[in-house]
Design a protein around this motif. Structure first.
Motif, mmCIF file in Angstrom:
data_model
loop_
_atom_site.group_PDB
_atom_site.id
_atom_site.type_symbol
_atom_site.label_atom_id
_atom_site.label_comp_id
_atom_site.label_asym_id
_atom_site.label_seq_id
_atom_site.Cartn_x
_atom_site.Cartn_y
_atom_site.Cartn_z
ATOM 1 N N VAL A 92 0.868 -1.179 0.000
ATOM 2 C CA VAL A 92 0.000 0.000 0.000
ATOM 3 C C VAL A 92 0.908 1.235 0.000
ATOM 4 N N PRO A 93 0.596 2.243 -0.817
ATOM 5 C CA PRO A 93 1.509 3.385 -0.958
ATOM 6 C C PRO A 93 1.441 4.425 0.145
ATOM 7 N N VAL A 94 0.680 4.182 1.197
ATOM 8 C CA VAL A 94 0.563 5.151 2.282
ATOM 9 C C VAL A 94 0.386 4.400 3.593
ATOM 10 N N ASN A 95 0.907 4.965 4.698
ATOM 11 C CA ASN A 95 0.882 4.235 5.972
ATOM 12 C C ASN A 95 -0.056 4.835 7.001
ATOM 13 N N VAL A 96 -1.045 5.620 6.586
ATOM 14 C CA VAL A 96 -2.011 6.187 7.527
ATOM 15 C C VAL A 96 -3.091 5.165 7.857
ATOM 16 N N THR A 97 -3.809 5.410 8.952
ATOM 17 C CA THR A 97 -4.910 4.527 9.335
ATOM 18 C C THR A 97 -6.002 4.554 8.279
ATOM 19 N N LEU A 98 -6.410 3.378 7.824
ATOM 20 C CA LEU A 98 -7.496 3.237 6.867
ATOM 21 C C LEU A 98 -8.754 2.813 7.614
ATOM 22 N N THR A 99 -9.860 3.482 7.328
ATOM 23 C CA THR A 99 -11.077 3.316 8.118
ATOM 24 C C THR A 99 -12.160 2.490 7.448
#
Length: 332
Positions: A92-99
């Motif tokens: 996944v290209p981003v490491n923020v929390t996915l909701t």
């Protein structure tokens, strides 16, 4: 994690994100050598790390892409499973929390999360591209609805409401003053049996659109706390659920007539799905699982481990995600 922790987690993350922007974010305004203000370079997204125990960490959303289960959660984690037992984390290209995550068909889907992140897949979740990333906003998208391969909606904090009509190449604001002007959190968007769009959010907010989101009507729900989710009921009705075990049903959301459902619990409910037999199953804080019959009678089930945030039904099994990752339980 107790109910208070679950319900305050979002607020704390929002405060933290706002403080970062104000006192030290790379996107904050900086002084150049001449002493004038200039915007710093935008934050570049960092890819999620592949972690051996990702299936045992916090997951917030789960859905089906054809025969494949797709779950999303903390640190940009996206996991796939074809049997509900073995899970594979994908890049996944981003490491923020996915909701939240939703698919229009077995191939085309979207996942959303913090920093107004929107991810897109055209191969059933095996690979993901980043369509939107706005860390300077410090605000999360909380739910996504995929209509077809070209059309989708995202809703989130402080009235954030976006849509795409070109597969996510561009995302635009939804004009909906009746439901957005108060800046309340929009938590869930679903399609009712008659095709209308229905959303719920903070302080009992509810709205409906009969023309695919072009115009919106504010509705009355006899509950002033946060509603975290909604599910269709019949042609024009819905079941809504939220804080402290509050669950209500209506056969026509436009009438303003709602009946409370006694689930024999004060735990907040965070996720739910409609079963093939017409019952609804809800999951929430402290592992609570509740089945609700079409007539509104609720029946409890043995709790699962940790607080729960999402659920789907596959054959005779519930696939649940939450505080401790994924769980698989038989439908009662």
């Amino acid at each position: 994690m107790n109910a208070r922790t679950m319900t305050t987690m979002l607020r704390n993350l929002l405060r933290a994100a706002t403080l970062v922007v104000l006192i030290g974010s790379p996107t904050a305004w900086a002084q150049d050598e001449a002493g004038s203000e200039a915007p710093a370079a935008p934050i570049a997204p960092r890819p999620a790390e592949i972690a051996r125990l990702s299936a045992q960490n916090l997951l917030l959303g789960v859905t089906c892409a054809g025969d494949t289960l797709v779950a999303v959660g903390d640190r940009g984690n996206i996991l796939l499973s074809t049997d509900g037992k073995t899970w594979k984390q994908v890049p996944v290209p981003v490491n923020v929390t996915l909701t939240a995550v939703a698919f229009a068909d077995p191939k085309n889907g979207w996942a959303v999360g913090h920093d107004a992140t929107i991810l897109h897949t055209v191969d059933g979740g095996n690979t993901w591209t980043l369509q939107q990333f706005k860390p300077e906003k410090g605000e999360p998208l909380l739910n996504v609805m995929a209509v077809d391969a070209q059309h989708a909606y995202g809703v989130g904090a402080y009235g954030m409401f976006v849509q795409t009509a070109d597969g996510g190449a561009t995302w635009t604001e939804v004009v909906a003053p009746a439901i957005r002007d108060d800046g309340l959190h929009l938590n869930s968007l679903v399609r009712l049996g008659d095709g209308s769009l229905f959303l719920v959010g903070e302080t009992g907010l509810a709205g409906v659109s009969a023309d695919n989101g072009t115009t919106w009507e504010r509705l009355t729900v006899p509950y002033e706390g946060s509603l975290f989710g909604a599910l269709p009921r019949g042609a024009k009705g819905a079941l809504v659920f939220g804080l402290r075990g509050n669950v209500l049903i209506s056969d026509d959301v436009r009438t303003g007539t709602w009946t409370p459902v006694d689930i024999d619990s004060v735990q907040s409910m965070f996720g739910g799905t409609v079963l093939p037999d017409g019952r609804t199953v809800l999951v929430g804080a402290d592992g609570v699982i509740v089945y609700i019959a079409p007539d509104g009678v609720a029946t409890g089930a043995p709790p699962a481990a940790g607080s729960l945030s999402g659920v789907v039904a596959v054959a005779d099994q519930l696939q649940i995600v939450g505080e401790t990752g994924v769980a698989r339980l038989p439908i009662k």
